[in-house]
Design an enzyme around this catalytic site. Structure first.
Site, PDB file in Angstrom:
ATOM      1  N   HIS A 116       0.840  -1.200   0.000  1.00 19.27           N
ATOM      2  CA  HIS A 116       0.000   0.000   0.000  1.00 19.27           C
ATOM      3  C   HIS A 116       0.873   1.247   0.000  1.00 19.27           C
ATOM      4  O   HIS A 116       1.847   1.339   0.729  1.00 19.27           O
ATOM      5  CB  HIS A 116      -0.963   0.018   1.188  1.00 19.27           C
ATOM      6  CG  HIS A 116      -0.292  -0.202   2.519  1.00 19.27           C
ATOM      7  ND1 HIS A 116       0.089  -1.446   2.937  1.00 19.27           N
ATOM      8  CD2 HIS A 116       0.072   0.656   3.483  1.00 19.27           C
ATOM      9  CE1 HIS A 116       0.662  -1.348   4.129  1.00 19.27           C
ATOM     10  NE2 HIS A 116       0.678  -0.067   4.483  1.00 19.27           N
ATOM     11  N   HIS A 125       1.022   5.236   0.789  1.00 21.15           N
ATOM     12  CA  HIS A 125       0.359   6.256   1.609  1.00 21.15           C
ATOM     13  C   HIS A 125       0.394   7.601   0.886  1.00 21.15           C
ATOM     14  O   HIS A 125       1.436   7.980   0.341  1.00 21.15           O
ATOM     15  CB  HIS A 125       1.108   6.462   2.930  1.00 21.15           C
ATOM     16  CG  HIS A 125       1.083   5.300   3.876  1.00 21.15           C
ATOM     17  ND1 HIS A 125       0.277   5.269   4.982  1.00 21.15           N
ATOM     18  CD2 HIS A 125       1.788   4.138   3.893  1.00 21.15           C
ATOM     19  CE1 HIS A 125       0.493   4.148   5.650  1.00 21.15           C
ATOM     20  NE2 HIS A 125       1.406   3.429   5.019  1.00 21.15           N
TER      21      HIS A 125
HETATM   22  P1  5GP Z   1       1.699   0.411   7.322  1.00 22.12           P
HETATM   23  O1  5GP Z   1       2.323   0.690   8.646  1.00 22.12           O
HETATM   24  O2  5GP Z   1       1.522  -1.089   7.106  1.00 22.12           O
HETATM   25  O3  5GP Z   1       2.423   1.088   6.200  1.00 22.12           O
HETATM   26  O4  5GP Z   1       0.283   1.098   7.353  1.00 22.12           O
HETATM   27  C1  5GP Z   1      -0.906   0.421   7.514  1.00 22.12           C
HETATM   28  C2  5GP Z   1      -1.989   1.472   7.555  1.00 22.12           C
HETATM   29  O5  5GP Z   1      -3.231   0.829   7.436  1.00 22.12           O
HETATM   30  C3  5GP Z   1      -2.018   2.250   8.881  1.00 22.12           C
HETATM   31  O6  5GP Z   1      -1.851   3.636   8.592  1.00 22.12           O
HETATM   32  C4  5GP Z   1      -3.389   1.929   9.465  1.00 22.12           C
HETATM   33  O7  5GP Z   1      -3.984   3.042  10.084  1.00 22.12           O
HETATM   34  C5  5GP Z   1      -4.172   1.466   8.257  1.00 22.12           C
HETATM   35  N1  5GP Z   1      -5.188   0.469   8.550  1.00 22.12           N
HETATM   36  C6  5GP Z   1      -5.040  -0.654   9.296  1.00 22.12           C
HETATM   37  N2  5GP Z   1      -6.184  -1.360   9.313  1.00 22.12           N
HETATM   38  C7  5GP Z   1      -7.079  -0.663   8.567  1.00 22.12           C
HETATM   39  C8  5GP Z   1      -8.448  -0.911   8.213  1.00 22.12           C
HETATM   40  O8  5GP Z   1      -9.076  -1.902   8.571  1.00 22.12           O
HETATM   41  N3  5GP Z   1      -9.038   0.030   7.406  1.00 22.12           N
HETATM   42  C9  5GP Z   1      -8.369   1.143   6.961  1.00 22.12           C
HETATM   43  N4  5GP Z   1      -9.049   1.995   6.192  1.00 22.12           N
HETATM   44  N5  5GP Z   1      -7.086   1.380   7.280  1.00 22.12           N
HETATM   45  C10 5GP Z   1      -6.451   0.489   8.073  1.00 22.12           C
END
Ligand code: 5GP
Ligand code: ZN
Length: 141
Positions: free
Chosen positions: A100, A102
């Site tokens: 993903h 951001h």
């Molecule tokens: P990472 O640290 O893996 O780059 O970011 C994961 C992101 O996914 C975090 O910013 C977190 O807030 C978001 N996130 C986690 N679970 C969910 C969810 O169920 N729905 C949405 N919309 N975002 C999520």
């Protein structure tokens, strides 16, 4: 689809999300725990853990979706800029193992840092080390 992946469940509609963009290969929705209003995540609809694992054709689709979204996000939120980034791998802070990107709206004086602030300290590298690293990467790209 990976059975216990939150983002695959969002693609499948099993978990709701605030979708802001969708095409055949990608989906974008608001982050549930945003770092700023308008914090958006862009994902490929198929499950791949890291950017490195994405089929080449899909990498373009993900970048296209990011490109499609940066201006709408900035305009909607009246942001001064955006930080666009991937946490690629657990060591880099990736918590959800489904690629993903951001898009995080940024504002003058928001107190946040640049991407340069993500590591604790900078390594001191000689010209020879830099030459060798560049050559090694170029030989594998
Ligand atoms: P990472 O640290 O893996 O780059 O970011 C994961 C992101 O996914 C975090 O910013 C977190 O807030 C978001 N996130 C986690 N679970 C969910 C969810 O169920 N729905 C949405 N919309 N975002 C999520
Ligand atoms: Zn997944």
């Amino acid at each position: 689809m990976s059975d216990d992946c939150i983002f695959c469940a969002i693609v499948d509609g099993e978990i709701p999300s605030r979708t802001v963009y969708e095409d055949e290969e990608t989906l974008a929705f608001l982050d549930a725990n945003p770092l700023a209003p308008g914090h958006v995540l862009v994902i490929p609809k198929t499950h791949h853990e890291r950017l490195n694992d994405l089929p080449e054709a899909l990498s373009g689709a993900v970048l296209d979706a990011l490109y499609q979204l940066v201006s709408p996000v900035e305009t909607a939120i009246e942001a001064d800029g955006t930080t666009v980034a991937f946490n690629n791998g657990a060591a880099a802070g990736q918590e959800v193992p489904h690629v993903h990107g951001h898009i995080i709206p940024r504002f003058e004086g928001d107190g946040g840092g640049p991407i340069h602030a993500i590591t604790g300290s900078r390594p001191e590298l000689s010209d020879e080390e830099l030459d060798s690293i560049a050559e090694d990467i170029a030989g594998r790209a």
